[in-house]
Design a protein around this motif. Structure first.
Motif, PDB file in Angstrom:
ATOM      1  N   ALA A  17      23.812 103.063 -52.109  1.00 25.96           N
ATOM      2  CA  ALA A  17      23.294 104.420 -51.925  1.00 25.96           C
ATOM      3  C   ALA A  17      22.427 104.506 -50.677  1.00 25.96           C
ATOM      4  N   GLU A  18      21.588 103.493 -50.476  1.00 23.05           N
ATOM      5  CA  GLU A  18      20.749 103.443 -49.280  1.00 23.05           C
ATOM      6  C   GLU A  18      20.440 101.988 -48.966  1.00 23.05           C
ATOM      7  N   TYR A  19      20.563 101.635 -47.710  1.00 22.34           N
ATOM      8  CA  TYR A  19      20.295 100.259 -47.303  1.00 22.34           C
ATOM      9  C   TYR A  19      19.112 100.228 -46.345  1.00 22.34           C
ATOM     10  N   VAL A  20      18.138  99.363 -46.654  1.00 15.88           N
ATOM     11  CA  VAL A  20      16.975  99.176 -45.792  1.00 15.88           C
ATOM     12  C   VAL A  20      17.042  97.771 -45.209  1.00 15.88           C
ATOM     13  N   ASP A 246      25.882 103.133 -45.383  1.00 14.57           N
ATOM     14  CA  ASP A 246      25.424 103.269 -46.767  1.00 14.57           C
ATOM     15  C   ASP A 246      25.824 104.648 -47.290  1.00 14.57           C
ATOM     16  N   GLY A 247      25.370 104.984 -48.492  1.00 10.46           N
ATOM     17  CA  GLY A 247      25.765 106.232 -49.125  1.00 10.46           C
ATOM     18  C   GLY A 247      25.295 107.474 -48.409  1.00 10.46           C
ATOM     19  N   LYS A 248      24.295 107.330 -47.529  1.00 12.09           N
ATOM     20  CA  LYS A 248      23.814 108.454 -46.738  1.00 12.09           C
ATOM     21  C   LYS A 248      24.503 108.514 -45.386  1.00 12.09           C
ATOM     22  N   ASN A 249      25.552 107.717 -45.229  1.00 14.05           N
ATOM     23  CA  ASN A 249      26.341 107.629 -43.995  1.00 14.05           C
ATOM     24  C   ASN A 249      25.513 107.125 -42.816  1.00 14.05           C
ATOM     25  N   LYS A 250      24.501 106.320 -43.118  1.00 10.71           N
ATOM     26  CA  LYS A 250      23.711 105.650 -42.085  1.00 10.71           C
ATOM     27  C   LYS A 250      24.415 104.340 -41.746  1.00 10.71           C
ATOM     28  N   THR A 261      26.031  93.535 -46.980  1.00  9.96           N
ATOM     29  CA  THR A 261      26.590  94.700 -47.674  1.00  9.96           C
ATOM     30  C   THR A 261      28.114  94.629 -47.754  1.00  9.96           C
ATOM     31  N   TYR A 290      32.263 106.543 -46.260  1.00  3.89           N
ATOM     32  CA  TYR A 290      32.017 107.852 -46.866  1.00  3.89           C
ATOM     33  C   TYR A 290      33.180 108.264 -47.757  1.00  3.89           C
TER      34      TYR A 290
END
Length: 327
Positions: A17-20, A246-250, A261, A290
């Motif tokens: 969903a989100e990768y940091v 990631d899920g936010k298309n970052k 990932t 996506y």
């Protein structure tokens, strides 16, 4: 007992969903291509890949026999393996397209046993993806072909080379890795038993930027340009390589983050087994992140609606909204 450092765990979701990014893992010194490769392999091993010292075809074939035996819980006799390998795995009349179809559609092959019976041999387990074994090799030498070549890093799935990674040191244009794979496809992947024609996905990286693409990307777009009477040298197939996100298309461009990932065991196996599409035009399409995220959200909505007995009601529905070119 071997201990693995779990980097990312995803039970049902392929795209995080989100990768940091964890910048503590970044090297603060100059890295040669060999050092980048060593760091990449070390990270794969920490995620559960088995590293093998395989640098020639004889060892690659021996390992393939062992892995297919383990997957199918069957021990090949020498005679059975020789026939199965020559007829079903390394058939000289088959090229990359036929081998891609074998991985995507015809992954169950028939073995004619010595006792005159037959047995289904799975090249992949598509029902339980974690029954498939992931291994990593590097510096594989192909002596056949137009000249001897040495490949960077290859991911084996049940002994078959299904993902190939070409690395360049930081600062070198990523296109150089892309061009090198093009040369391998032209000069040597087909050589000897042609096992490297089984590669489904290519990954290219210079450490800073990392992208992936299917085995038919170059072929399809060169053919398209040839139909338009354009020179092969003017092909723009590099434009059809993709960043992971990631899920936010970052986008996740750095090799360390990409490895944590995209190369997570669950993610890679899902991409290979569920999110590759082999078309009637003999093109292998690898879905972009996506597209995978959207697909899994739809599947989740269907599962939730089924579990809560909402099927047939407004609450079970949803919208699929996409624009031209979104896939």
């Amino acid at each position: 007992m071997t201990l693995y450092n779990l980097i990312a765990s995803m039970d049902d979701v392929t795209v995080l969903a989100e990768y940091v990014a964890d910048y503590k893992l970044r090297s603060d010194r100059y890295q040669s291509e060999a050092e980048l490769e060593k760091e990449f392999i070390k990270l794969l091993v920490s995620q559960g890949y088995e590293y093998l010292e395989i640098h020639n075809e004889d060892d690659l074939v021996r390992n393939l026999r062992k892995m297919l035996g383990l997957l199918n819980q069957y021990e090949f006799t020498d005679n059975e393996w020789e026939k199965f390998f020559c007829e079903c795995i390394a058939n000289q009349n088959e090229g990359a397209i036929e081998k891609t179809r074998k991985i995507q559609d015809d992954y169950i092959q028939v073995l004619r046993c010595d006792d005159a019976t037959t047995k289904n041999i799975h090249l992949l387990d598509k029902r339980n993806i974690h029954n498939n074994r992931l291994q990593v090799i590097n510096q594989y030498v192909e002596q056949g072909g137009k000249h001897a070549t040495r490949y960077d890093v290859t991911i084996l799935v049940n002994g078959l080379p299904l993902v190939h990674v070409e690395l360049k040191r930081r600062g070198v244009a990523i296109r150089e890795a892309f061009n090198q794979i093009n040369r391998y496809q032209r000069d040597s992947f087909w050589a000897s038993s042609g096992l490297y024609e089984y590669v489904q996905i290519f990954v290219i990286s210079n450490g800073t930027y990392t992208k992936y693409y299917s085995n038919t990307t170059r072929i399809a777009h060169l053919n398209e340009h040839m139909k338009n009477n354009l020179s092969k040298k003017k092909g723009h197939s590099f434009e059809f390589t993709s960043f992971w996100a990631d899920g936010k298309n970052k986008i996740i461009p750095d090799l360390v983050d990409f490895t944590k990932t995209f190369f997570a065991r669950h993610t890679l196996l899902n991409v290979l087994i569920k999110y590759c599409v082999f078309t009637s035009e003999n093109l292998l399409l690898v879905m972009r992140p996506y597209q995978i995220a959207a697909t899994e959200r739809i599947l989740t909505r269907i599962a939730v609606s089924g579990n809560y007995k909402l099927l047939g009601k407004v609450e079970a529905g949803g919208y699929i909204w996409h624009t031209t070119g979104s896939g």
